[in-house]
Design an enzyme around this catalytic site. Sequence first.
Site, PDB file in Angstrom:
ATOM      1  N   LYS A 126       7.272 -13.449  26.326  1.00 48.03           N
ATOM      2  CA  LYS A 126       5.831 -13.184  26.358  1.00 48.03           C
ATOM      3  C   LYS A 126       5.363 -13.356  27.802  1.00 48.03           C
ATOM      4  CE  LYS A 126       1.397 -14.374  24.255  1.00 48.03           C
ATOM      5  NZ  LYS A 126       0.689 -14.506  25.535  1.00 48.03           N
ATOM      6  N   CYS A 427     -27.227 -43.909  32.237  1.00 48.83           N
ATOM      7  CA  CYS A 427     -26.742 -42.765  33.012  1.00 48.83           C
ATOM      8  C   CYS A 427     -26.381 -43.215  34.427  1.00 48.83           C
ATOM      9  CB  CYS A 427     -27.815 -41.681  33.066  1.00 48.83           C
ATOM     10  SG  CYS A 427     -27.392 -40.284  34.135  1.00 48.83           S
TER      11      CYS A 427
END
EC number: 6.5.1.2
Length: 704
Positions: A126, A427
């Site tokens: 392939k 954060c």
Amino acid sequence: MQDERPVDQLTEAEAAAELAHLAEAIAAADTAYHTHDAPRISDADYDALKRRNRAIEERFPALRRSDSPSERVGGALAEGFAKVRHEVRMLSLENAFELAEVEEWIERIRRFLGHVGDLRFTAEPKIDGLSLSLRYEKGRLVQAATRGDGETGENVTENARTIGDLPTELTGAPDLLEVRGEVYMRHADFAALNERQEATGQRLFANPRNAAAGSLRQLDPAVTASRPLHFFAYAWGAHSEPLADTQQGAIARLSALGFATNPLTRLCTGPDELLAHYADIERQRASLGYDIDGVVYKVDDLALQRRLGFRASTPRWAIAHKFAAELAWTQLEGIDIQVGRTGALSPVARLKPVTVGGVVVANATLHNEDYIAGRDSKGQEIRGGKDIRVGDWVQVYRAGDVIPKVAEVDLSRRPEGAEPYRFPDTCPDCGSAAIREPGDSVRRCTGGLICPAQQVERLKHFVSRAAFDIEGLGARQVEALWRDGWIRQPADIFELPNRYRDGLQRLENREGWGRKSAENLLAAIEARRRIALHRLIFALGIRHVGETTATLLATHYGSWAAFEAAMTRAEVGTGSEWQDLLSIDGVGAVLATSLVTTFHQEAERAAIDALAAHLTVEDAEMRAPVESPIAGKIVVFTGTLEKMSRNEAKARAEALGAKVSGSVSARTDLVVAGPGAGSKAKQAAALGVETIGEDAWLRLIGDA
């Protein structure tokens, strides 16, 4: 995929939600691979998503979406090339990663055909390149097209003519012949090309596949001609006469016509011979001089191929046996947290650099806090419950040009004093609380548009290829312009030429910019003031709204005015606009809530309105419905069919747009009953579901 619930334990609502998620994930992966030549997930992960999608659809056929990944091939077309509609579709292949999957494929073929004798197969490498279809008329090359989405590709005829081992004239060929194969680049040529790119200050290619794809899809054929591309032929499309009676014979015929065919193609009988040749090719893989990522098996008898036919996006008579992902051990030196455009906090492993599959890897994804802790999002153990700590020795894998992943931890080499990783609850960029909502696998920053990281990531998303695709405004340019205060939201991009009357001069004076690049950027911004509706919806970066959903929304509402008005009037959980939104195939309550909430948040709405004021939005193209008497209907087969196998009947029904179910319910539209029909026929009668015989079925579909 370790956190999945068994399909038979899913409720209908859970199945619908997961199908929506899978459609988005697979569509994003298709676009990254086929359109942008930049795959984001491994072949194994991609195939797992497709298998999961197929399993849920089989269990809940009524939930099968109009945009089902089972019916889609490839990705969207890039801009800049004329479109070519393939006379015979260019399909993808089913993938297998284990011998058991290959054996199951062979058994499915036997059941479909009712075949008990020996079956012969071809086995060939392939090639990891770009699919290409070549159309010859009267022996002359008249058209070359990429696969595109399988139905429509890009016209690259002039570029293809420059490929040295691709014949432009054939002798002794059928009057009409479409030859299909793979364009690829050899390792030595790839290395030399990247050396030239570096010497001239141009972008380096990540791997030979990307180099081959990028070289073939150049708007200037002279650039393609300067790149050393090659072509292997392995299939065919439309033709005026057969090439041979067997796959092997057809490949030999293509070779005789002057096409390069792979010398490692072999004829095999049964799984043992297939596996032996697979192992032989894998041993030679490193010395071939070009990239392969598996071995393709095909039924050799072309008459049997015709009987087996196709599923929606793959042939039944072929399968790709993929090579396993490449692995390496290295030490985890740290864990960084990145904040995405929707506020997701994503942990990234900082690794002691290690070579994996010929590429130096220094970073890898750690997915989320659960993955680090050794469990899935439902609390079930993964990796035997082993957590990941800074200082650990970890196993890293990659398959293709994708983000590497951490697969395993070696506890025997864990340093003394290594502490469990504590995932942040604020954060790292703006300090806002980072919360994890019930049912979500990630922790998210609540800062929204005040978070610098989210601002930048939203802008990057906005200018990405599938969104506004502004030439000359990539991730680095966005970061620089944001850092200097030039842009904070998408509307600012379109205000650049007007807000700064001396903007051209100021851009020109920036590091890395010249007069020409500045002129080009401002021209590109002006060109993007006109945009397709689905691109605009996707570009907004609304959580859960990917490319596929954006297209569905655009098709449903038709225009920006209608879409914007509907979102303005809609209320979560109630009202006609809400119900209309939920009626869209593929839109569930979670996605709908995200959409409506975004349009009702003051800051978000102000940003959207400011952007829309700069744009002319093109109305959506409406799709023609499938024309078939059974399109969209749920069909059940029961009893013995005498003129075709059950599998063939199912395949025919699905090809005509029907959904085939294994059980009868109130949603069933039609039952086809043959001799020996039992409980299903009785249940259909009790529910008042129409029941017909095989002959009536054949007349209905036009096969009588």
